[in-house]
Design a protein around this motif. Structure first.
Motif, PDB file in Angstrom:
ATOM      1  N   SER A   1       0.701  -1.429   0.013  1.00 44.63           N
ATOM      2  CA  SER A   1      -0.267  -0.895  -0.371  1.00 44.63           C
ATOM      3  C   SER A   1       0.596   1.046  -0.335  1.00 44.63           C
ATOM      4  O   SER A   1       0.816   2.153  -0.503  1.00 44.63           O
ATOM      5  N   THR A   2       2.184   1.261   0.903  1.00 36.41           N
ATOM      6  CA  THR A   2       3.198   2.258   0.779  1.00 36.41           C
ATOM      7  C   THR A   2       3.119   2.911  -0.525  1.00 36.41           C
ATOM      8  O   THR A   2       3.706   3.379  -1.160  1.00 36.41           O
TER       9      THR A   2
ATOM     10  N   LYS B   1       1.566   4.512  -3.058  1.00 38.38           N
ATOM     11  CA  LYS B   1       0.869   5.533  -2.474  1.00 38.38           C
ATOM     12  C   LYS B   1       1.559   6.674  -2.643  1.00 38.38           C
ATOM     13  O   LYS B   1       1.581   7.643  -3.421  1.00 38.38           O
TER      14      LYS B   1
ATOM     15  N   LEU C   1       0.010   9.730  -3.803  1.00 37.79           N
ATOM     16  CA  LEU C   1      -0.638  10.685  -2.391  1.00 37.79           C
ATOM     17  C   LEU C   1       0.548  10.795  -1.583  1.00 37.79           C
ATOM     18  O   LEU C   1       0.003  11.531  -0.627  1.00 37.79           O
ATOM     19  N   HIS C   2       1.395  10.326  -1.124  1.00 36.85           N
ATOM     20  CA  HIS C   2       2.856  10.055  -0.695  1.00 36.85           C
ATOM     21  C   HIS C   2       3.338  10.600  -0.776  1.00 36.85           C
ATOM     22  O   HIS C   2       4.083  10.260  -2.449  1.00 36.85           O
TER      23      HIS C   2
ATOM     24  N   TYR D   1      -8.105   1.505  -7.579  1.00 37.24           N
ATOM     25  CA  TYR D   1      -8.552   0.319  -6.518  1.00 37.24           C
ATOM     26  C   TYR D   1      -9.407  -0.722  -6.347  1.00 37.24           C
ATOM     27  O   TYR D   1     -10.291  -0.497  -6.658  1.00 37.24           O
TER      28      TYR D   1
END
Length: 303
Positions: free
Chosen positions: A64-65, A68, A73-74, A105
């Protein structure tokens, strides 16, 4: 000629034959920390057009990281993130989308009670007429949605039906076709087969292959090595935030991929403990040495 090696963090890397295409997206030693918590570290990943890169890992592995970071997103806190060879640091998902990086997603971001064609253009509706009295161009949206879905091999009898009435595999397929239509060059799929049965999973895998054949670079996030091996061209296995395996399809078998995904080395190390449990047959379990990465000699050969 290919050779096997290990990165500084212990990941098994198997070099494949060089590819002619330059990567669209590339991570070099990328990582992400949240305060004192390091969620991702030393991840190297290359996504080329017309190839499916499968990223596998159990819960908490860092998948997930990774999504992102690539989707904007990050921001990464270590290493490099390049798009078309240029370093980038996205502030929003819109910036990633402008570079052609689209993410589908698990929840698909659809409105179940809206028709298929309306969901296809959700947030990017076609309009006609002069401003300020422009109106939705429904006929053109229906026609375009039908043409794009058919181009991906998706034939629906009625685009007016609520998208919530479609099967899980069909909804995933519509989301993939939508991303392709709106200019995606890299398509990130977050566990698209996780909640699907065998038949519907096959539908999704079919359209993943179709997206690859249209020249997209696909990042297929999954915890199922069998699904990954059906369509994957390159495989990366994450474990506890680091890359444990990075290998081309020609360099890894389904059995090896499954062992890495399932933590085969850890299971083999516990063989002696399982042997003490009554009723557990450990004869067929792998030995620890069978799952160790090969050691590369100075001549470049594995031993």
């Amino acid at each position: 000629m290919t050779s096997n090696g290990s990165t500084a963090n212990g990941a098994l890397v198997k070099d494949a034959a060089p590819q002619d295409e330059k990567p669209i997206v590339e991570l070099r030693g990328a990582g992400k920390s949240y305060g004192n918590i390091r969620a991702l570290h030393g991840v190297t990943l290359s996504v080329q057009p017309g190839r499916v890169t499968c990223v596998l890992g159990d819960n908490g592995a860092g998948k997930s990281t990774l999504i992102k970071i690539i989707s904007g997103l990050h921001q990464h806190t270590e290493g490099e993130f390049l798009v078309d060879g240029e370093p980038v640091r996205f502030s929003t998902p819109r910036e990633a989308l402008d570079k052609g990086i689209a993410t589908v997603y698990q929840d698909l971001a659809v409105v179940p009670l809206m028709p298929v064609w309306r969901n296809f253009f959700l947030g990017s509706e076609m309009t006609s007429g002069p401003w300020p009295v422009r109106r939705l161009d429904i006929a053109r949206m229906k026609k375009t949605a039908d043409e794009e879905l058919r181009a991906m091999g998706i034939v629906l009898d009625d685009l007016e039906q609520p998208i919530g009435t479609l099967s899980g595999g069909q909804r995933q397929s519509v989301a993939i076709a939508r991303a392709v239509y709106f200019g995606a060059r890299v398509l990130i799929l977050d566990e698209p087969t996780a909640a699907l049965g065998v038949k519907q999973s096959g539908v999704v895998l079919k359209y993943i292959a179709a997206a690859r054949d249209r020249g997209l670079g696909v990042i297929f996030i999954t915890h199922n090595p069998h699904h990954a091996y059906m369509v994957g061209d390159y495989f990366s296995v994450l474990r506890l935030g680091t890359m444990e395996l990075s290998a081309d399809r020609s360099q890894v078998s389904l059995e090896e991929l499954t062992n890495h995904m399932a933590g085969g080395a850890e299971l083999a190390a516990l063989k002696h403990e399982l042997a003490e449990v009554r009723g557990v047959d450990v004869e067929e379990l792998p030995e620890e040495q069978d799952l160790k990465a090969p050691v590369v000699t100075s001549e470049g050969t594995a031993s």
